[in-house]
Structure formats: structure tokens, C-alpha cells
Design a protein around this motif. Structure first.
Motif, PDB file in Angstrom:
ATOM      1  N   SER A 116      -3.499  -7.272   3.158  1.00 27.09           N
ATOM      2  CA  SER A 116      -2.086  -7.051   2.859  1.00 27.09           C
ATOM      3  C   SER A 116      -1.283  -6.934   4.146  1.00 27.09           C
ATOM      4  O   SER A 116      -1.772  -6.404   5.149  1.00 27.09           O
ATOM      5  N   ASN A 117      -0.061  -7.431   4.087  1.00 26.19           N
ATOM      6  CA  ASN A 117       0.896  -7.236   5.182  1.00 26.19           C
ATOM      7  C   ASN A 117       1.902  -6.133   4.846  1.00 26.19           C
ATOM      8  O   ASN A 117       2.789  -5.850   5.641  1.00 26.19           O
ATOM      9  N   LYS A 118       1.729  -5.527   3.662  1.00 26.12           N
ATOM     10  CA  LYS A 118       2.730  -4.567   3.189  1.00 26.12           C
ATOM     11  C   LYS A 118       2.190  -3.146   3.018  1.00 26.12           C
ATOM     12  O   LYS A 118       2.958  -2.183   3.072  1.00 26.12           O
ATOM     13  N   ILE A 119       0.899  -3.032   2.772  1.00 25.48           N
ATOM     14  CA  ILE A 119       0.311  -1.703   2.602  1.00 25.48           C
ATOM     15  C   ILE A 119      -0.930  -1.576   3.476  1.00 25.48           C
ATOM     16  O   ILE A 119      -1.547  -2.575   3.840  1.00 25.48           O
ATOM     17  N   LYS A 120      -1.287  -0.348   3.803  1.00 25.80           N
ATOM     18  CA  LYS A 120      -2.437  -0.086   4.676  1.00 25.80           C
ATOM     19  C   LYS A 120      -3.674   0.333   3.898  1.00 25.80           C
ATOM     20  O   LYS A 120      -4.775   0.327   4.426  1.00 25.80           O
ATOM     21  N   SER A 121      -3.480   0.713   2.662  1.00 24.85           N
ATOM     22  CA  SER A 121      -4.596   1.169   1.832  1.00 24.85           C
ATOM     23  C   SER A 121      -4.400   0.693   0.406  1.00 24.85           C
ATOM     24  O   SER A 121      -3.260   0.567  -0.069  1.00 24.85           O
ATOM     25  N   ILE A 122      -5.503   0.432  -0.276  1.00 23.91           N
ATOM     26  CA  ILE A 122      -5.424  -0.016  -1.662  1.00 23.91           C
ATOM     27  C   ILE A 122      -4.796   1.059  -2.541  1.00 23.91           C
ATOM     28  O   ILE A 122      -4.204   0.776  -3.592  1.00 23.91           O
ATOM     29  N   ASP A 123      -4.882   2.323  -2.109  1.00 21.93           N
ATOM     30  CA  ASP A 123      -4.303   3.431  -2.873  1.00 21.93           C
ATOM     31  C   ASP A 123      -2.782   3.375  -2.911  1.00 21.93           C
ATOM     32  O   ASP A 123      -2.149   4.051  -3.728  1.00 21.93           O
ATOM     33  N   GLU A 124      -2.185   2.580  -2.017  1.00 25.32           N
ATOM     34  CA  GLU A 124      -0.728   2.479  -1.961  1.00 25.32           C
ATOM     35  C   GLU A 124      -0.155   1.494  -2.972  1.00 25.32           C
ATOM     36  O   GLU A 124       1.071   1.392  -3.111  1.00 25.32           O
ATOM     37  N   LEU A 125      -1.015   0.763  -3.675  1.00 28.66           N
ATOM     38  CA  LEU A 125      -0.518  -0.166  -4.698  1.00 28.66           C
ATOM     39  C   LEU A 125       0.271   0.595  -5.757  1.00 28.66           C
ATOM     40  O   LEU A 125      -0.154   1.652  -6.228  1.00 28.66           O
ATOM     41  N   LYS A 126       1.413   0.030  -6.143  1.00 25.58           N
ATOM     42  CA  LYS A 126       2.270   0.661  -7.140  1.00 25.58           C
ATOM     43  C   LYS A 126       2.334  -0.177  -8.412  1.00 25.58           C
ATOM     44  O   LYS A 126       1.945  -1.350  -8.433  1.00 25.58           O
ATOM     45  N   ASP A 127       2.873   0.412  -9.433  1.00 31.10           N
ATOM     46  CA  ASP A 127       3.053  -0.262 -10.715  1.00 31.10           C
ATOM     47  C   ASP A 127       3.826  -1.566 -10.526  1.00 31.10           C
ATOM     48  O   ASP A 127       4.905  -1.583  -9.939  1.00 31.10           O
ATOM     49  N   ASP A 129       2.955  -4.176  -8.680  1.00 27.68           N
ATOM     50  CA  ASP A 129       2.682  -4.918  -7.448  1.00 27.68           C
ATOM     51  C   ASP A 129       1.836  -6.155  -7.751  1.00 27.68           C
ATOM     52  O   ASP A 129       0.993  -6.149  -8.654  1.00 27.68           O
ATOM     53  N   VAL A 130       2.064  -7.212  -6.964  1.00 31.63           N
ATOM     54  CA  VAL A 130       1.396  -8.495  -7.189  1.00 31.63           C
ATOM     55  C   VAL A 130       0.204  -8.636  -6.251  1.00 31.63           C
ATOM     56  O   VAL A 130       0.321  -8.444  -5.036  1.00 31.63           O
ATOM     57  N   VAL A 131      -0.934  -8.986  -6.828  1.00 32.53           N
ATOM     58  CA  VAL A 131      -2.152  -9.252  -6.058  1.00 32.53           C
ATOM     59  C   VAL A 131      -2.579 -10.690  -6.338  1.00 32.53           C
ATOM     60  O   VAL A 131      -2.809 -11.067  -7.493  1.00 32.53           O
ATOM     61  N   ALA A 132      -2.678 -11.496  -5.281  1.00 32.08           N
ATOM     62  CA  ALA A 132      -3.056 -12.904  -5.439  1.00 32.08           C
ATOM     63  C   ALA A 132      -4.574 -13.055  -5.355  1.00 32.08           C
ATOM     64  O   ALA A 132      -5.231 -12.377  -4.567  1.00 32.08           O
ATOM     65  N   ILE A 133      -5.093 -13.951  -6.194  1.00 29.90           N
ATOM     66  CA  ILE A 133      -6.521 -14.297  -6.147  1.00 29.90           C
ATOM     67  C   ILE A 133      -6.642 -15.819  -6.248  1.00 29.90           C
ATOM     68  O   ILE A 133      -5.710 -16.497  -6.702  1.00 29.90           O
ATOM     69  N   PRO A 172      -4.992   0.317 -14.757  1.00 28.28           N
ATOM     70  CA  PRO A 172      -4.186   1.550 -14.723  1.00 28.28           C
ATOM     71  C   PRO A 172      -2.945   1.481 -13.841  1.00 28.28           C
ATOM     72  O   PRO A 172      -1.956   2.174 -14.125  1.00 28.28           O
ATOM     73  N   LYS A 173      -2.974   0.650 -12.789  1.00 26.25           N
ATOM     74  CA  LYS A 173      -1.798   0.547 -11.924  1.00 26.25           C
ATOM     75  C   LYS A 173      -0.869  -0.590 -12.340  1.00 26.25           C
ATOM     76  O   LYS A 173       0.137  -0.855 -11.691  1.00 26.25           O
ATOM     77  N   ASN A 174      -1.233  -1.278 -13.432  1.00 22.33           N
ATOM     78  CA  ASN A 174      -0.425  -2.388 -13.939  1.00 22.33           C
ATOM     79  C   ASN A 174      -0.111  -3.423 -12.851  1.00 22.33           C
ATOM     80  O   ASN A 174       1.010  -3.919 -12.741  1.00 22.33           O
ATOM     81  N   ILE A 175      -1.125  -3.716 -12.037  1.00 25.34           N
ATOM     82  CA  ILE A 175      -0.915  -4.753 -11.023  1.00 25.34           C
ATOM     83  C   ILE A 175      -0.806  -6.111 -11.702  1.00 25.34           C
ATOM     84  O   ILE A 175      -1.379  -6.349 -12.763  1.00 25.34           O
ATOM     85  N   VAL A 192       3.388 -11.529  -1.566  1.00 28.10           N
ATOM     86  CA  VAL A 192       2.691 -10.680  -2.530  1.00 28.10           C
ATOM     87  C   VAL A 192       2.375  -9.348  -1.855  1.00 28.10           C
ATOM     88  O   VAL A 192       2.513  -9.207  -0.641  1.00 28.10           O
ATOM     89  N   THR A 193       1.922  -8.403  -2.643  1.00 30.33           N
ATOM     90  CA  THR A 193       1.579  -7.102  -2.050  1.00 30.33           C
ATOM     91  C   THR A 193       0.217  -7.147  -1.377  1.00 30.33           C
ATOM     92  O   THR A 193       0.008  -6.563  -0.308  1.00 30.33           O
TER      93      THR A 193
END
Length: 281
Positions: A116-127, A129-133, A172-175, A192-193
């Protein structure tokens, strides 16, 4: 006669002896085309190329920009070998497209980390947020398993080895999971996040594996990367002998030095003690 000579030359262009000793008429060099995806393979194969040159084998690296084309190019005879995919992707391609290609050697295991270029930890993901795969079935399935291992999602009990987004029963985080072509994900990282990025593409974009916010710890044999050849070519003992030299040249201490010293152990040798060509010799 002219047509016969033309056919011989055309065959030699794909796999064959392109340098000839005029005084004896004997061939002196074999050219073999190896398809890969990503500039990192230039470094990984450099020691083998040098060793093979001394044995009269000119191994030419042919770059592809995606994971779809190299198997098609191999099956169609545009290249002689490829070395870009893991076993589960390989098996899926054969099943879905009917390619008559075979595993001839093992190379490495490499992680599919989340960056990620936006967060430093996976725990920072918010409701929301977009995760690309990756959008191909096998790398996408692996990415989903990595997200599961990080506690971001839960899967159906019967999801199987290669799950899809339809197998997700808990989020649970509605990613929002966004499926993109694997080779485009690094350039979309700012949009993306977070994103699961294949190792070769991460390195092509100078993404340091140490910065991953989720480390891929999956070590299943199905994720071992491999070298593949056309099955029909494995009936030719001369080609098998050449391929055997190529596999052994790759599976060397010099290659392992590249893994450890140039890429900080990012690549892990796997299956080097298995002779995948034994049945064809």
C-alpha cells in the motif's frame, strides 16, 4: 527442393542450430527461446545464460507483458520454453485451453504480498477501502487466501484450494475487492488502498518486499514456479538433452547467489532435487 530447404530453415528458426561451421558443415550453436514475464527474469537467468553459452547453447530471453500469452506462444511454437508461472496456474491453463505442454524443471517460490502507498498496517483498513487482486483465476485465488490469512475475510468451508470472491462469506471491514490484470496492479497502487502484487511485477516497479503490509506465507507445492516445454518436443532426445542442460544451468549455486544477494532471499529455490525430465531421457 527449394520448398524443402525453406521448411528446414523455418524449423531451425524456432529451435535449432543457427551457427554453422562451414568447413565441416556441423552445427556449432543451438538457439533456444525462453518466454518470461518481467525484467527480473533477465537477472535470474543471467548466470545460466553464461554457463550455457560455453556449452554451445544460446538461450534467448523473450519478454511478455502478461500471463496469458506465454503458454499460447509456447504451444504454437513461437518459443521453445517458458518460465514464468506456478504449478496451479500451469494446470489451469492446460485444463481450460488444452495446451499440450509439460513441466520440465522447477525454479522458485515467490510470495504474493500485499502492498500500500496509503496505509502502513493492514489494521488501518477502513470500511469500504479498495483492495486490488489479480483477475486471473489462480493468482486471484492465491491473493484471496493471503487476505484470509491476514484475517480480513473468511471463506466457505468447501471453498477449495483455489477460491474466488464468490467463496467469501465474511468481510468484517467491508473491504471492496477489485480484480485487475496482474501486470496493471503496480501502476494502480495509488488508486486503491492496498493491492496484492505478484513478485515479478513488484520488482519491476521497484517495490521493496520489506514494505509489504501483508506477507504471503503460503508454501504449497502448487505455487512452485516452473519451466515448461511442448510435450511433442520431449520425444526428441536431442532436445531433451539440451533442455536438461538448461534446467541444470538454472538450478545452480550461481542462480541461488542471485536469489540471496541481489534479491535479499525474495526468491526461494524449490524442487531443484527433482529431475522432471527423467521420464523423457
Amino acid at each position: 527442393m527449394k520448398k524443402i530447404i525453406t521448411s528446414i530453415l523455418a524449423a531451425a528458426a524456432v529451435f535449432g542450430f543457427v551457427s554453422c561451421n562451414k568447413s565441416s558443415g556441423k552445427s556449432t550453436e543451438v538457439v533456444v527461446k525462453l518466454g518470461v514475464t518481467g525484467s527480473v527474469y533477465e537477472d535470474l537467468w543471467e548466470p545460466a545464460q553464461k554457463a550455457l553459452k560455453a556449452q554451445g547453447i544460446n538461450l534467448k530471453i523473450v519478454q511478455f507483458t502478461d500471463y496469458v500469452t506465454p503458454n499460447n506462444a509456447l504451444a504454437n511454437g513461437e518459443i521453445d520454453l517458458n518460465g514464468f508461472q506456478h504449478r496451479i496456474f500451469f494446470a489451469t491453463e492446460i485444463k481450460n485451453k488444452g495446451y499440450d505442454i509439460s513441466l520440465i524443471g522447477n525454479t522458485f517460490l515467490t510470495p504474493l504480498n500485499v502492498y500500500s502507498n496509503k496505509i502502513k498496517s493492514i489494521d488501518e483498513l477502513k470500511d469500504g477501502d479498495v483492495v486490488a487482486i489479480p483477475n486471473d483465476v489462480t493468482n486471484g485465488g492465491r491473493a484471496i487466501k493471503v487476505l484470509e490469512s491476514a484475517g480480513l475475510i473468511t471463506l466457505k468451508e468447501d471453498a477449495g484450494f483455489n477460491p474466488t470472491v464468490n467463496d467469501i462469506v465474511g468481510n468484517p471491514k467491508n473491504i471492496v475487492i477489485k480484480e485487475l490484470a496482474a501486470n496493471t496492479i503496480p501502476s494502480a497502487l495509488n488508486d486503491v488502498t492496498a493491492a496484492a502484487i505478484n513478485g515479478n511485477y513488484a520488482l519491476d516497479f521497484n517495490i521493496d518486499p520489506k514494505t509489504a503490509i501483508v506477507k504471503d506465507t503460503l508454501e504449497d507445492k502448487e505455487y512452485w514456479n516452473l519451466i515448461a516445454a511442448r510435450t511433442a518436443d520431449l520425444k526428441d532426445k536431442e532436445k531433451v538433452a539440451v533442455y536438461d542442460k538448461i534446467v541444470k544451468a538454472y538450478q545452480s549455486a550461481a542462480t541461488e547467489d542471485v536469489y540471496n544477494n541481489k534479491f535479499s532471499g525474495y526468491y526461494i529455490k524449490t524442487g531443484w532435487g527433482i529431475d522432471e525430465l527423467e521420464q523423457y531421457k
